[in-house]
Structures are given as structure tokens and as C-alpha cells.
Write an enzyme that holds these catalytic residues in place. Sequence first.
Site, PDB file in Angstrom:
ATOM      1  N   VAL A  40      29.277  36.879  60.215  1.00 19.03           N
ATOM      2  CA  VAL A  40      28.936  37.430  58.908  1.00 19.03           C
ATOM      3  C   VAL A  40      29.556  36.534  57.856  1.00 19.03           C
ATOM      4  CG1 VAL A  40      29.152  39.394  57.352  1.00 19.03           C
ATOM      5  CG2 VAL A  40      28.823  39.779  59.799  1.00 19.03           C
ATOM      6  N   ILE A  41      28.734  35.961  56.990  1.00 21.30           N
ATOM      7  CA  ILE A  41      29.207  35.069  55.943  1.00 21.30           C
ATOM      8  C   ILE A  41      28.951  35.764  54.616  1.00 21.30           C
ATOM      9  CG2 ILE A  41      29.140  32.724  55.032  1.00 21.30           C
ATOM     10  CD1 ILE A  41      27.558  31.969  57.571  1.00 21.30           C
ATOM     11  N   VAL A  98      23.483  38.269  66.412  1.00 21.27           N
ATOM     12  CA  VAL A  98      24.351  38.010  65.265  1.00 21.27           C
ATOM     13  C   VAL A  98      25.678  37.468  65.776  1.00 21.27           C
ATOM     14  CG1 VAL A  98      25.548  39.019  63.295  1.00 21.27           C
ATOM     15  CG2 VAL A  98      23.261  39.823  63.898  1.00 21.27           C
ATOM     16  N   VAL A  99      26.049  36.286  65.316  1.00 21.33           N
ATOM     17  CA  VAL A  99      27.306  35.675  65.762  1.00 21.33           C
ATOM     18  C   VAL A  99      28.327  35.584  64.641  1.00 21.33           C
ATOM     19  CG1 VAL A  99      26.188  34.353  67.590  1.00 21.33           C
ATOM     20  CG2 VAL A  99      26.409  33.338  65.321  1.00 21.33           C
ATOM     21  N   ARG A 124      14.268  40.602  66.768  1.00 15.44           N
ATOM     22  CA  ARG A 124      15.015  41.555  67.576  1.00 15.44           C
ATOM     23  C   ARG A 124      15.785  40.880  68.707  1.00 15.44           C
ATOM     24  NH1 ARG A 124      14.193  46.518  66.061  1.00 15.44           N
ATOM     25  NH2 ARG A 124      12.301  47.099  64.940  1.00 15.44           N
ATOM     26  N   GLY A 125      15.273  39.792  69.231  1.00 10.21           N
ATOM     27  CA  GLY A 125      15.964  39.137  70.329  1.00 10.21           C
ATOM     28  C   GLY A 125      17.103  38.245  69.890  1.00 10.21           C
ATOM     29  N   CYS A 126      17.259  38.050  68.586  1.00 10.63           N
ATOM     30  CA  CYS A 126      18.303  37.155  68.085  1.00 10.63           C
ATOM     31  C   CYS A 126      19.645  37.878  68.028  1.00 10.63           C
ATOM     32  CB  CYS A 126      17.930  36.621  66.701  1.00 10.63           C
ATOM     33  SG  CYS A 126      16.425  35.632  66.689  1.00 10.63           S
ATOM     34  N   LYS A 167      18.981  36.493  55.536  1.00  9.68           N
ATOM     35  CA  LYS A 167      19.287  37.206  54.290  1.00  9.68           C
ATOM     36  C   LYS A 167      18.206  38.258  54.081  1.00  9.68           C
ATOM     37  CE  LYS A 167      19.490  36.468  49.267  1.00  9.68           C
ATOM     38  NZ  LYS A 167      20.794  37.043  48.980  1.00  9.68           N
ATOM     39  N   ASP A 175      21.430  33.109  37.405  1.00 12.63           N
ATOM     40  CA  ASP A 175      22.877  33.321  37.550  1.00 12.63           C
ATOM     41  C   ASP A 175      23.493  32.287  38.493  1.00 12.63           C
ATOM     42  OD1 ASP A 175      21.782  34.163  39.900  1.00 12.63           O
ATOM     43  OD2 ASP A 175      22.866  36.059  40.010  1.00 12.63           O
TER      44      ASP A 175
END
EC number: 2.7.11.1
Length: 549
Positions: A158-159, A155-156, A151-153, A177, A412
Amino acid sequence: MSLVACECLPSPGLEPEPCSRARSQAHVYLEQIRNRVALGVPDMTKRDYLVDAATQIRLALERDVSEDYEAAFNHYQNGVDVLLRGIHVDPNKERREAVKLKITKYLRRAEEIFNCHLQRPLSSGASPSAGFSSLRLRPIRTLSSAVEQLRGCRVVGVIEKVQLVQDPATGGTFVVKSLPRCHMVSRERLTIIPHGVPYMTKLLRYFVSEDSIFLHLEHVQGGTLWSHLLSQAHSRHSGLSSGSTQERMKAQLNPHLNLLTPARLPSGHAPGQDRIALEPPRTSPNLLLAGEAPSTRPQREAEGEPTARTSTSGSSDLPKAPGGHLHLQARRAGQNSDAGPPRGLTWVPEGAGPVLGGCGRGMDQSCLSADGAGRGCGRATWSVREEQVKQWAAEMLVALEALHEQGVLCRDLHPGNLLLDQAGHIRLTYFGQWSEVEPQCCGEAVDNLYSAPEVGGISELTEACDWWSFGSLLYELLTGMALSQSHPSGIQAHTQLQLPEWLSRPAASLLTELLQFEPTRRLGMGEGGVSKLKSHPFFSTIQWSKLVG
């Protein structure tokens, strides 16, 4: 060891029965707590019972994934007890209905755990570990962590369909992921968490929520191998027509670091979307259990491994990331990059030594890759020395061999799963297997002949399906043309493999033996197995002991 149900009976008047009757006693207990709505505690508040239940369910989920089934069963019981006591005094009708649905789900899972994992060792006299899956990999489960730690991280980026996340404590970045849990554990599909696999992205930790398993993965910053090859071809072409001598020299001296220009992240993100979304919206907005948050969650996927790519298809519904620069390829399908090769580019290879070149695919909207690793109508050229392809192929082979030894099939494997680290070595995206995650294959990997013909059929898959994928990827690296391009009608039992005349004899032999329609005839299967594949003349210069070391 006695069963939890024998030790934690809800009614003080009941005496524990012998463990030989544990199964019937567990059913009695579960039936009792289904009917205990009337046994409420008058002074229990809404806040108290939801918080207490969330604590127990979170512990149950963590123990469940770690395959400590007895502890998981105990925590599920405790959590259901708390919910049943609280629902009796909760004045909110909508919340009560939502809690009842949760209770039903937790009871079902507790009963599944008991029937599948706890009754067998007790009734048959076997050791308590006898029905636990993947025991030889149990030490890796120490990587399991509480989901609240995410929760403290922040998001910088989106790949594609994974998130690039920054740890506020260290400032370092990693990839998250998410895998959807199906809540129906497969008895046939064991949980296998590979570790020590050379040339594969490392799993650092994993977190478990009620609906998902979150993988905390190493951030490989080099981008995909395919984007590297396309950008190299473009930069060389540009260097012939423009640019300073110093820039051309720099490109030649740093062939593995000459990657695509970092793409700007999507704009227009909403406030609050720079945190990891751990859960989807709930049935009731007032019901939060097991660390749930009423926010948008990442796109959930079933297989593959992640730093810059994933191995499942479908569009991403991830929250948009804050603006800024992402220092690796992050272009989405349908978006062009200034560093991408122009359509129709033809580049004539130069220099001594055997050089391989041909027509590759251009940009297209594909689940495989936004940088040219899917179907494409454009044509771009790259050239790669056979010795370099040989090195990458050997690294892929070592990684696949290690995965197979641990019981994991890729199914795959496609260009989006091949990353290139800053030293120029191959890194597979992470592959694992979870009993609670339904495996899925990328449909476009099948359509584009990266997956073997038997994938998606009714026959049981073996390691042979990955050796086909290995051959398909090598075909494209060696010839510059995708297997599906040179064989638009697909490959059947009597299809003759189309190979360019300039391809070396060992390379042509390797591709022919790998791309056999019949799985049992593929190189790597049957007598000799992987050892026979490693001893093929194509790999005559590879020192396998040094490669693994």
C-alpha cells in the site's frame, strides 16, 4: 442506425415506430419495464437471475465508460429485464428490496444515456457520433478491460492511497488507483484519457465496476522527487561524519538511485486482504451484481495519478497489505523513516558551479506527502544545482503542455505528484478526466500555495492554474523553501514575491512571471503562450526537440 429501444420492444404485440419518435418510444419502454413485476418466469432461480443480470450490467458499464452508448443502453435494458423477472420469484424479502434499488438506479442511468447521447443524433439528423465526447482520444479506450481480470492479482503493498499489485501470470508489479463513479454524467465535463504524454506515468489498462473506475498504472519505482532530495541531503551529511569512502563514492556515482531505504509494510493484515477489493459492502449481503465482492474496497479518489502518490486529500481506508518489503518509499504520514533527514540539519553546499540551497520542510502529517512535501514545522536543507532544476523543470513543462493540448488540467499539482524514475527523470503521476468522476482538489495543496489563488473559487479554471503550480514547485526546488513558508500570509494581488539575493537573475525572473496573482498575466498565458515560456532565458540551454524526442 435505429435506436436500441426500437429494436428490443418487450411485448410481442407492439410494432416498431419510426426513429423520429424514438424518444417517446424509449420512455414508453422504460415505463413498461417499471411495471412488469407481475410478468415473472416461474422456473427462474435466485442464482440464475443474479448471475445473468450481473453479466448484462457488467457489459453495460464497460460500454458506458467506452462511450458506446447504444450498446450500453441495450445491456442496461437486458439487465433490468432479467432482474424484474427474477424478483417476482425470489423468496428472500431483503434481497428483493435490494434488487428494486438496483433496478431504479439502472433505469435512471439508461434514461440519462438516451436523453444525453442517443436522442440528439437521431432527432437532429446528425451523425451517430455527434454527442460523443473526446472522439480524438477514442483509440485509447481499447485499454478498457473486464474488472474480473483484477481478481486474480495479489496486493503486495500500500503506497499512501493506492495499491501495489502483482500480476500472477508475469510476476510484474503495477499500481491500482480507484476513482469513485458519481453515476451522474456531466454534459460539460468530457471523458479525456490522456495518452502519449511525455514524462507522465503510463496508463496500462482500466477496469470499470458499478461504483468505481480502476486505473492500472505503470509502477515508477524511484519514489517522489522530494523524498529523493531530502534523502540525498541526509546521506551527504552522514557521509561527512561517518561511513566508508566506498559508500560515499557509491552515493556520488549513483545520485539518482540513492533513494530512501525501503520501508516495511504495515503489519496486522487480515486473511483475504491480499486481493484487490473491487466493491464496497452492499445493501444486502446476498446481492452480488456486476462482479461485486463483499469485501473492503480501496480508498476512492477523484483526480490525479498514481504510482507513489495521489492528488487528493484524506486518510486512506485501504486494506492493509501483507508484510514484507516494498522497494520504494511507502511511509505513511506520521511514521518516521530511519533514512529521513534529522530535524535542524544544516548542510553547507560544496563544489564548483552554481548550487542552490535553503531551508525546506521536514516531516509532517499531510495529504501531500509523508516524506516532507506538506506543511511542516521541522526544517531540512537540500541543495540542487540550477542546471539540474532546469532539466526537471523542462520535463515538467513538456508534460503539462501535452496534458493541456489534450484538454486536461491538473489544478492541484504538488510535490506528491512528482516522481523520479531510476534514470533521474521527472515522472508526473497520472492525470485524466472522467465525465462520471467528480473532480476534487487537495485542500492542503491550496493551503500551501501549490494551487493557484483562483482554484476553489467560482471562476472557470484555465491552463494558468497549472502554470502557478509549476512556479510554486520551481520556487521550492530553487530556493529550498516552500512558497507558503516564505509567504505565510499568502499571496495577494499586491504581494511582493520574496526571493533570496543569491538566486540567479533568469531564475528570479521566471518565478516572478509565473507567480502572478492575476491568471491572465502569468507566463504561459496570453500572446505567445507556452512558446514564450519555453523561450524564457532560464531555459536557454534546453534543447526542446531532443527533450520531447
